[in-house]
Design an enzyme around this catalytic site. Structure first.
Site, short mmCIF file in Angstrom:
data_model
loop_
_atom_site.label_atom_id
_atom_site.label_comp_id
_atom_site.label_asym_id
_atom_site.label_seq_id
_atom_site.Cartn_x
_atom_site.Cartn_y
_atom_site.Cartn_z
N ARG A 1 0.85 -1.21 0.00
CA ARG A 1 0.00 0.00 0.00
C ARG A 1 0.88 1.25 0.00
O ARG A 1 0.62 2.22 -0.71
CB ARG A 1 -0.94 0.01 1.22
CG ARG A 1 -2.01 -1.08 1.17
CD ARG A 1 -3.07 -0.89 2.26
NE ARG A 1 -2.54 -0.96 3.61
CZ ARG A 1 -2.41 -2.07 4.32
NH1 ARG A 1 -2.78 -3.22 3.82
NH2 ARG A 1 -1.92 -2.03 5.56
N LYS B 1 -12.85 14.46 4.54
CA LYS B 1 -13.95 13.82 3.81
C LYS B 1 -14.70 12.84 4.69
O LYS B 1 -14.10 12.16 5.53
CB LYS B 1 -13.40 13.05 2.60
CG LYS B 1 -14.49 12.46 1.72
CD LYS B 1 -13.95 11.48 0.71
CE LYS B 1 -14.15 10.06 1.21
NZ LYS B 1 -13.81 9.05 0.19
N GLU C 1 -20.03 14.08 1.51
CA GLU C 1 -20.26 13.07 0.46
C GLU C 1 -21.44 12.16 0.79
O GLU C 1 -21.27 11.14 1.47
CB GLU C 1 -19.00 12.22 0.24
CG GLU C 1 -19.18 11.18 -0.86
CD GLU C 1 -17.94 10.32 -1.11
OE1 GLU C 1 -16.99 10.38 -0.32
OE2 GLU C 1 -17.96 9.58 -2.12
N LYS D 1 -19.81 16.56 -2.40
CA LYS D 1 -19.31 15.47 -3.27
C LYS D 1 -20.45 14.49 -3.52
O LYS D 1 -20.63 13.52 -2.77
CB LYS D 1 -18.13 14.78 -2.59
CG LYS D 1 -17.58 13.57 -3.34
CD LYS D 1 -16.21 13.17 -2.83
CE LYS D 1 -15.77 11.85 -3.46
NZ LYS D 1 -14.34 11.58 -3.27
#
Ligand code: 13P
Length: 340
Positions: A46, A136, A177, A219
């Protein structure tokens, strides 16, 4: 609350026709995407993949902000430079995903509630000290004949609003979002109806929780036919339904809308964003931008497959998709850009 600071950050995230790159997949999601390509699900894989992304030459020409995951914001390049410094040096603003994921919602079979409000004030303060300037939180709304329920929409909208208020208190611009999922047999019209209901509820809660709309970015999903719907709407229908829904439900005080891609192909996401900007730009009260994960990253990930020898080609693919979406914001994308 530093109101002007929030407005300035939101403006920077939306300026220059650049957009956001979501590279904040949780370890679980990242590992799942890796395993379909035979990449080992390890911390080092990752890290190497995120190093590939943040060292892509010229990425800052098209990307204004990168959303990181908790693991990634603490990681560094092989040479010891923190990713946060690498992206900041590339003129990209660091952001951070702060929700703890969508969990099964009690008494609401088939529906999810996003968790992560406990301890959020302290986490936001830590991320801010680490250099994050925006955050977010993703809520997930599933659809079928009976779903979504009012309970699911209202609980998720309230969590989004409480998260957004905490972000603004900490000086971070919240990316809000609420994602209405593409999966299902629903028609375009039904997606439009549900997305409008969700957005209206979210903005009511943002108002109730005293969130400054000028210092946030929405979003949302584009309004699309469900993946299993036999009648798939064309580009014009998608653009008209999406714009109708947004005009009805998003206040003009919001500076920008940055779409998620939600599983659309990179090309289709660019085509649709381009068409919205071409046909509606002169009437828009907000900027129409992108905040894609898969629609920017997927080709690069498929080229890389965990091989050092493929890094350069993968970076070129990432750069290309970022550039296509920058062009789509300008209404200058065409599918010829995607032909070899
Ligand atoms: P996709 O563009 O792959 O939908 O991801 C966007 C995102 O950040 C989901 O939270």
């Amino acid at each position: 609350m530093n109101f002007q600071g929030l407005i300035d950050t939101a403006k920077m995230l939306l300026a220059g026709d650049r957009g956001l790159l979501a590279m904040d997949e949780s370890n679980l999601t990242c590992n799942k995407r890796f395993s379909t390509l035979g990449i080992p699900p390890t911390e080092e894989a990752r890290r190497a993949y995120r190093e590939l992304i943040v060292t892509t030459p010229g990425l800052g020409d098209f990307i204004s902000g990168a959303i990181l995951f908790d693991e990634t914001i603490r990681q560094h390049k092989k040479d010891g430079t923190l990713f946060v410094k690498t992206i900041t040096d590339a003129a990209i603003i660091p952001g951070i995903k702060v929700d703890a994921g969508a969990k099964d919602m009690a008494a609401h079979p088939g529906e999810k509630i996003t968790e992560g409000l406990d301890g959020l004030r302290d986490r936001l303060s830590e991320y801010s000290k680490m250099g994050a300037r925006f955050a977010k939180w993703r809520a997930v709304i599933a659809m079928d004949n009976d779903l979504p329920s009012r309970g699911c929409i209202e609980a998720n909208a309230q969590s989004l609003a409480r998260y957004a208020a905490l972000c603004q208190e900490a000086g971070l611009v919240p990316i809000v979002e609420p994602e209405v999922l593409m999966s299902g047999e629903h028609t375009l019209e039904r997606c439009c109806e549900v997305t409008e209901e969700v957005l209206r509820t979210v903005f009511k809660q943002l108002y109730t929780q005293r969130v400054a709309l000028e210092g946030m970015i929405l979003k949302p999903n584009m309004v699309l036919s469900g993946l299993a719907c036999p009648k798939q709407a064309g580009v014009d229908e998608v653009v008209e339904a999406t714009m109708r829904c947004l005009f009805r439900s998003v206040p003009a005080a919001v500076p920008g809308i940055a779409f998620l891609s939600g599983g659309q192909s990179g090309e289709l996401a660019s085509v649709r964003l381009n068409a919205m900007n071409t046909r509606f730009k002169s009437r828009l009260p907000w900027t129409l931008s992108f905040s894609f994960a898969r629609a920017i990253q997927q080709p690069a990930l498929e080229i890389w497959r965990g091989e050092e020898a493929h890094v350069k080609a993968a970076q070129q693919a990432l750069y290309h998709r970022a550039k296509c979406n920058w062009a789509a914001r300008r209404g200058e994308y065409n599918t010829e850009m995607d032909r070899p």
